[in-house]
Design an enzyme around this catalytic site. Structure first.
Site, short mmCIF file in Angstrom:
data_model
loop_
_atom_site.label_atom_id
_atom_site.label_comp_id
_atom_site.label_asym_id
_atom_site.label_seq_id
_atom_site.Cartn_x
_atom_site.Cartn_y
_atom_site.Cartn_z
N CYS A 112 0.78 -1.37 -0.05
CA CYS A 112 -0.10 0.10 -0.07
C CYS A 112 0.88 1.30 -0.09
CB CYS A 112 -0.83 -0.08 1.21
SG CYS A 112 -1.77 -1.58 1.31
N HIS A 237 -3.46 6.94 3.39
CA HIS A 237 -3.85 5.84 2.93
C HIS A 237 -5.34 5.45 3.36
CE1 HIS A 237 -3.98 1.77 1.34
NE2 HIS A 237 -3.82 1.15 2.36
N ASN A 267 -10.55 0.30 0.65
CA ASN A 267 -9.12 0.33 0.48
C ASN A 267 -8.68 -0.26 -0.83
OD1 ASN A 267 -6.33 -0.21 0.75
ND2 ASN A 267 -6.64 -1.15 2.82
N1 ACO Z 1 -18.57 -8.07 10.09
C1 ACO Z 1 -18.81 -8.39 11.37
N2 ACO Z 1 -18.09 -8.68 12.30
C2 ACO Z 1 -16.76 -8.65 11.84
C3 ACO Z 1 -16.41 -8.57 10.59
C4 ACO Z 1 -17.05 -8.13 9.67
N3 ACO Z 1 -17.04 -7.95 8.26
N4 ACO Z 1 -15.01 -8.65 10.52
C5 ACO Z 1 -14.56 -8.97 11.78
N5 ACO Z 1 -15.53 -9.29 12.54
C6 ACO Z 1 -15.64 -9.34 14.09
C7 ACO Z 1 -14.42 -10.30 14.51
O1 ACO Z 1 -14.50 -11.47 13.97
C8 ACO Z 1 -14.15 -10.17 16.03
O2 ACO Z 1 -15.28 -10.81 16.66
P1 ACO Z 1 -14.93 -11.60 17.96
O3 ACO Z 1 -14.59 -10.44 18.82
O4 ACO Z 1 -15.98 -12.58 18.21
O5 ACO Z 1 -13.57 -12.48 17.48
C9 ACO Z 1 -14.96 -8.71 15.98
O6 ACO Z 1 -15.49 -8.44 14.75
C10 ACO Z 1 -13.90 -7.74 16.26
O7 ACO Z 1 -12.81 -7.83 15.64
P2 ACO Z 1 -11.45 -6.85 15.55
O8 ACO Z 1 -10.56 -7.26 15.07
O9 ACO Z 1 -11.31 -6.36 17.10
O10 ACO Z 1 -12.14 -5.58 15.09
P3 ACO Z 1 -11.42 -4.00 14.78
O11 ACO Z 1 -12.15 -3.02 15.60
O12 ACO Z 1 -9.98 -4.14 15.03
O13 ACO Z 1 -11.62 -3.88 13.23
C11 ACO Z 1 -10.45 -4.11 11.12
C12 ACO Z 1 -11.10 -4.83 12.25
C13 ACO Z 1 -11.47 -3.29 10.43
C14 ACO Z 1 -9.83 -5.15 10.22
C15 ACO Z 1 -9.23 -3.23 11.94
O14 ACO Z 1 -8.48 -3.92 12.67
C16 ACO Z 1 -8.25 -2.57 10.67
O15 ACO Z 1 -8.73 -1.72 9.94
N6 ACO Z 1 -7.35 -2.94 10.87
C17 ACO Z 1 -6.18 -2.36 9.89
C18 ACO Z 1 -6.42 -2.89 8.44
C19 ACO Z 1 -5.50 -2.29 7.55
O16 ACO Z 1 -5.29 -1.07 7.77
N7 ACO Z 1 -4.98 -2.78 6.39
C20 ACO Z 1 -4.22 -2.15 5.53
C21 ACO Z 1 -3.31 -2.85 5.11
S1 ACO Z 1 -4.07 -3.99 3.89
C22 ACO Z 1 -4.03 -3.31 2.28
O17 ACO Z 1 -3.90 -2.20 2.21
C23 ACO Z 1 -3.75 -4.15 1.12
#
Ligand code: ACO
Length: 312
Positions: A112, A237, A267
């Site tokens: 990214c 980003h 993204n």
């Molecule tokens: N719908 C519903 N529930 C979901 C989903 C979904 N789509 N995805 C995950 N959950 C659940 C999980 O299973 C978890 O359940 P559990 O507690 O029973 O295990 C719960 O939601 C909370 O999960 P978290 O990981 O704590 O959620 P968080 O608030 O951290 O959000 C996210 C997750 C959005 C992925 C976040 O961590 C994030 O944005 N991280 C950074 C990602 C990123 O920046 N990537 C960029 C690089 S990749 C690229 O650019 C190519």
């Protein structure tokens, strides 16, 4: 000499996939996706459109905007994690299709952060006087490496491309400062797995990004001899609105001064910054002489930031 952006362009597929659409295929909800990520919908390319096609559409617009002919391009740098094939590079495909007969061409692999790496590499070639015009493109068909049955990742990504032509601009404009960085020890948090799907440890990437984006932004602002309040527009980003907000709040700038194309496109990895930049220029959000900060992070782990003064 000063090196800056002479023209920008972007392309996104016409096919819109909303959060409601995804509710039908995985156990998720519009409410969860909006509140946790800021994404409302994304664009998904059809089977007959690959990364090189989107790169071509975006590049054509950037060349037109820059008033630079394809034959005047000396180097093409394409940032992508989703090339049509491992080789030849998308950059070579693009070189042929544009008719950029004078240009050298290669892909840049920095996930990214790829567009930032491309931009800064372009600057070095222009600074040394070796090249006059460099075309930098970020293009991604992330839908082809997305596991559409995995709710943790499939709600996050979208397809698209953005491009910029870099060249000499007047003194005091263009790129004022930059930072590039990498930490390979974090490779395990974000990679393409054995099934060719994107794997992500969301929490770890989140922690890294929430620290890195504000830090890098402040660094390039200080290096440019500017203060946070001098920033007219911030293009982070587009990975997660909460990460982007952390950067915005650290700089103390108002909401209307930050790009939020994540709402409509999700993204787009290396394409997210050039798409947001191109849109902001087209919509008049970025004007002549504005101080613009671009800041990205991604797999590798990698990061990169640029402070620039807009205009030729
Ligand atoms: N719908 C519903 N529930 C979901 C989903 C979904 N789509 N995805 C995950 N959950 C659940 C999980 O299973 C978890 O359940 P559990 O507690 O029973 O295990 C719960 O939601 C909370 O999960 P978290 O990981 O704590 O959620 P968080 O608030 O951290 O959000 C996210 C997750 C959005 C992925 C976040 O961590 C994030 O944005 N991280 C950074 C990602 C990123 O920046 N990537 C960029 C690089 S990749 C690229 O650019 C190519």
């Amino acid at each position: 000499m000063s090196v800056g952006v002479l023209g920008v362009g972007h392309y996104v597929p016409t096919n819109v996939v909303t959060n409601k659409d995804l509710e039908k295929t995985v156990d998720t909800s519009d409410e969860w996706i909006r509140t946790r990520t800021g994404i409302e919908e994304r664009r998904i390319a059809s089977d007959d459109i690959d990364s090189s096609d989107m790169a071509f559409y975006a590049a054509e617009k950037a060349l037109y905007d820059a008033n630079v002919k394809a034959e005047e391009i000396d180097l093409i740098l394409v940032a992508t994690v989703t090339p049509d094939t491992p080789f030849p590079s998308v950059a070579c495909m693009l070189q042929d299709r544009l008719g950029a007969t004078k240009a050298a061409a290669m892909d840049v692999s920095a996930a990214c952060s790829g567009f930032m790496y491309g931009m800064i590499t372009a600057k070095q070639f222009i600074d040394t006087g070796v090249y006059k015009h460099v075309l930098v493109v970020g293009t991604e068909k992330l839908s082809k490496i997305t596991d559409w049955s995995d709710r943790n990742t499939c709600v996050l990504f979208g397809d698209g491309a953005g491009a910029a032509v870099l060249g000499e601009v007047s003194k005091n404009k263009g790129i004022l400062s930059f930072e590039l960085g990498a930490d390979g020890s974090g490779a395990k948090h974000l990679y393409q797995d054995d099934n060719d799907f994107l794997f992500m440890n969301g929490r770890e990437v989140f922690k890294f990004a929430v620290r890195q984006m504000p830090e890098s932004s402040v660094k390039v602002i200080e290096q440019a001899g500017l203060k946070n309040e001098d920033v007219d527009y911030l293009i982070p980003h587009q990975a997660n609105i909460r990460i982007m907000e952390a950067a915005r709040e650290r700089l103390g700038i108002s909401e209307d001064k930050m790009a939020t194309s994540i709402k409509r496109y999700g993204n787009n990895s290396s394409a997210s910054i050039p798409i947001a930049l191109s849109e902001a220029v087209k919509n008049g959000k970025i004007k002549d002489n504005d101080v613009v900060v671009l800041v990205g992070f991604g797999g590798g782990l990698t990061w990169g930031a640029v402070a620039l003064r807009w205009g030729k």
